[in-house]
Enzyme design. Structure first.
Site, short mmCIF file in Angstrom:
data_model
loop_
_atom_site.label_atom_id
_atom_site.label_comp_id
_atom_site.label_asym_id
_atom_site.label_seq_id
_atom_site.Cartn_x
_atom_site.Cartn_y
_atom_site.Cartn_z
N HIS A 188 0.85 -1.18 0.02
CA HIS A 188 0.04 0.05 0.07
C HIS A 188 0.65 1.12 -0.05
CE1 HIS A 188 0.38 -0.04 4.47
NE2 HIS A 188 0.53 1.14 4.40
N ASP A 243 -0.01 -7.52 1.32
CA ASP A 243 0.77 -6.27 1.44
C ASP A 243 2.16 -5.94 1.56
OD1 ASP A 243 -0.03 -3.44 1.58
OD2 ASP A 243 0.11 -3.56 3.89
N SER A 300 4.93 2.78 7.92
CA SER A 300 4.45 1.71 7.27
C SER A 300 5.74 1.11 6.25
CB SER A 300 3.24 1.85 6.05
OG SER A 300 2.08 2.06 7.04
#
Length: 383
Positions: A128, A158, A227
């Site tokens: 993402h 992911d 992230s």
């Protein structure tokens, strides 16, 4: 250590005070008290014995909060944690300051983090983070910057792998996340809100499952930009890749954050690097489980927590070809007991593609056995 130093000072104070008192009594004019050498020897022996605390090695001394630091772990891990910038062209627009045929291109810039997997230039991050980016650049802790290419990614897990041509890279030291336990101390390193090499401290709150995949839950602060960064242990080894936070309605921190265990990351990254995609087993069933009350109503003769039931079968799937039916209750997979859906998927994902596995099930109260040959799921284009 402060505790040891204070004790040593107290012992010295008692010794010299007692010795001074004896000398005063001995030399004091008109003193009627005889000097007792045995008492003096006892005091000296007490001082000799207890003053050894002063020579006690620091490693054996009592640990205090004053000398608690994780700087060494951070110093070991941080060179392998990078900042990722993504560029997303939005639209062209005109401006009165430009010539008639000139336009301005608006570009949105995203920020994330990544971890250097190897000195060959492979970098892992979250899918993402780089999703829909037209260009991607990285910034290393030593100040070097480069545009990178996408090797591949897997939407379901992911995870994405990038590649840079930069040399002399510091690759991360990877731990084995199977050894991570609830209560372990961890640190999150990344670029929250673009603040490079930022570190937060917490513990492993739980080992959870999301979509039947394991996740490390932690209260170490993770924010936008974290992230894809590293979750490390107190030895500076990476135990997970930071993925997401559970936000409150207003978007604030809740102390519930998640990281993908590094064992799973390594497996997915190796697939992407070797094959350009993630090869996955296909069984062709929809596994489900009930609450304890519903289970006892539906399967009164089967102990709760000993398997799962088949809710749906895919047409022409390996499961259908092996005779599995909707409503079957599967209790064992490859001769191993199953406690539920998560337990099954862990065994299933770790089974090599193409292997013939033995499945034990219950149908209408009768125990049955069948064999299923796993095949690769239809190829998913990932780059």
């Amino acid at each position: 250590m402060k505790i040891i130093s204070s004790m040593t000072f107290l012992i010295k104070y008692i010794f010299w005070g007692a010795l001074a008192g004896l000398l005063i009594l001995f030399f004091m004019p008109n003193s009627q008290l005889p000097f007792n050498w045995h008492v003096a020897q006892d005091i000296f022996h007490f001082y000799q014995t207890h003053s050894r605390l002063e020579a006690q090695p620091a490693s054996q001394a009592t640990l205090t909060i004053d000398n608690l630091s994780f700087a060494e772990a951070v110093e070991k891990a941080s060179p392998s944690v990078i900042t990722i910038n993504t560029y997303h062209p939005k639209r062209f627009r005109e401006s009165e300051n430009l010539a008639p045929n000139e336009k301005i291109l608006d570009v949105a810039v995203g920020i994330g983090s990544g971890v250097i997997l190897s000195s060959e230039g492979y970098i892992v991050t979250n899918y993402h983070v780089i999703n829909n980016a037209e260009r991607i650049s990285i910034s290393l802790p030593d100040g070097r910057r480069r545009f990178v290419e996408v090797v591949g990614y897997d939407v379901e897990t992911d995870i994405a792998v990038l590649k840079t041509n930069l040399q002399a890279l510091d690759s991360a030291k990877l731990a084995t996340s199977s050894g991570v336990k609830t209560g372990d101390l961890v640190l999150a390193i990344g670029s929250p809100f673009g603040r490079n090499q930022s570190v937060s401290l917490g513990i492993v709150s739980a080992i959870t499952y999301q979509s039947f995949a394991p996740r490390i839950q932690t209260d170490a602060a993770i924010n936008n930009g974290n992230s894809g960064g590293a979750l490390i242990n107190s030895s500076g080894e990476v135990v997970g890749i930071n993925q997401m936070i559970l936000s409150s309605l207003g978007g604030g921190q809740t102390g519930i954050n998640y990281a993908i265990p590094i064992d799973r990351v390594k497996k997915i990254a190796e697939e992407i690097i070797s094959y350009g995609r993630v090869r996955k087993n296909w069984l062709g069933i929809d596994a489900a489980e009930f609450t304890e009350y519903a289970h006892r109503q539906r399967f009164p003769d089967i102990e709760f927590g000993t398997g799962f039931f088949v809710r749906k079968i895919d047409i022409d799937s390996p499961a259908q070809k092996a005779g599995i039916q909707k409503g079957d209750f599967i209790t064992r997979f490859e001769k191993q007991s199953i406690s539920g859906v998560a337990s099954f998927y862990k065994l299933f994902y770790d089974t090599p593609i193409g292997k013939e596995v033995e499945v034990e099930l219950i149908r209408d109260g009768i125990k049955l056995m069948t064999k299923i040959k796993l095949v690769e799921k239809s190829i998913q284009p990932i780059s």
